[in-house]
Design an enzyme around this catalytic site. Sequence first.
Site, PDB file in Angstrom:
ATOM      1  N   HIS A  44       0.845  -1.192   0.000  1.00  0.00           N
ATOM      2  CA  HIS A  44       0.000   0.000   0.000  1.00  0.00           C
ATOM      3  C   HIS A  44       0.887   1.251   0.000  1.00  0.00           C
ATOM      4  CE1 HIS A  44      -3.565  -2.270   1.658  1.00  0.00           C
ATOM      5  NE2 HIS A  44      -2.607  -3.009   2.195  1.00  0.00           N
ATOM      6  N   GLU A  88       2.419  -0.742   4.373  1.00  0.00           N
ATOM      7  CA  GLU A  88       2.230   0.609   3.849  1.00  0.00           C
ATOM      8  C   GLU A  88       3.593   1.245   3.609  1.00  0.00           C
ATOM      9  OE1 GLU A  88      -0.504   2.364   3.159  1.00  0.00           O
ATOM     10  OE2 GLU A  88      -2.137   1.427   4.301  1.00  0.00           O
ATOM     11  N   HIS A  90      -2.352  -2.899  -3.552  1.00  0.00           N
ATOM     12  CA  HIS A  90      -3.721  -2.596  -3.156  1.00  0.00           C
ATOM     13  C   HIS A  90      -4.558  -2.301  -4.406  1.00  0.00           C
ATOM     14  CE1 HIS A  90      -6.352  -0.321   0.026  1.00  0.00           C
ATOM     15  NE2 HIS A  90      -6.846  -1.510  -0.263  1.00  0.00           N
ATOM     16  N   ASP A  98      -3.026   2.715  -5.033  1.00  0.00           N
ATOM     17  CA  ASP A  98      -1.714   2.584  -4.402  1.00  0.00           C
ATOM     18  C   ASP A  98      -1.091   1.204  -4.605  1.00  0.00           C
ATOM     19  OD1 ASP A  98      -3.957   1.914  -2.588  1.00  0.00           O
ATOM     20  OD2 ASP A  98      -2.440   1.592  -1.055  1.00  0.00           O
TER      21      ASP A  98
END
Length: 189
Positions: free
Chosen positions: A36, A124, A163, A173
Site C-alpha cells: 500500500h 504501507e 492494493h 496505491d
Amino acid sequence: MTDPDSSPGWWPSARRVVSPNADQRPHDEVSLLLIHAISLPPGQFHGAAIEALFTNQLDPQAHPYFAAIAHLRVSAHMLIRRDGECIQFVDTDRRAWHAGRSCWWDPNQLRWRKALNDFTVGIELEGDDTTPYTKAQYARLAEAIAWLRARYPAITPGRITSHARVAPLRKTDPGPAFDWAYLRQQLVT
C-alpha cells in the site's frame, strides 16, 4: 496464552507501535502480501498522522482532511517511512484491517477470494501515486519481505501485489511511482 512480547510475528528490525485495529485470523493461512501507500495529509510526508490514524488518535481538527477519516478503524502490519524506518503496528500472525473491500484471483485455489485481511500481510509505504519512493524504502521493504517469506513460505514472488490490483475501482496505491522491477531486483540480491 503466548506472551505478546515474545510472539514471532513481531519483526525485530521494526519499531513497535501497537494498533488496536486488529484481531485473530480465522485460519492459520498467511499467503499474500499487499503493498500500500499512504501520506497524511495527502502528499505530505514525515508527520505523526499515520501512526495516529492506525492507533485511533488522529485529531480531526488538526487538518481539514483528517475530519473525514479520523473515525476510521484501520491498520497495517507495517509502515515503511521515507527514510527506511519500519514501524510495525500488528503482529503478522494477527489480522490487520488494511485491504477493505477487495478481491483477488488465487491461482493456487483457482477461485476469487474476498475477505483478504484474513490471509494477507499489509505493508504501507509512506508515499503517494506520483512521488518516487526512496532507495531506503525499497531496501527496507526487501528486508521485510525476506523476513516474511522465511516465516510464511506461501508468500511467493507471485503472491506479492498492490492494493490497486485487489481493489482497482477504489484504490490506486502504491501507484505508478512504485518501481516493481526495482523491487524484484532487490529481492534477488
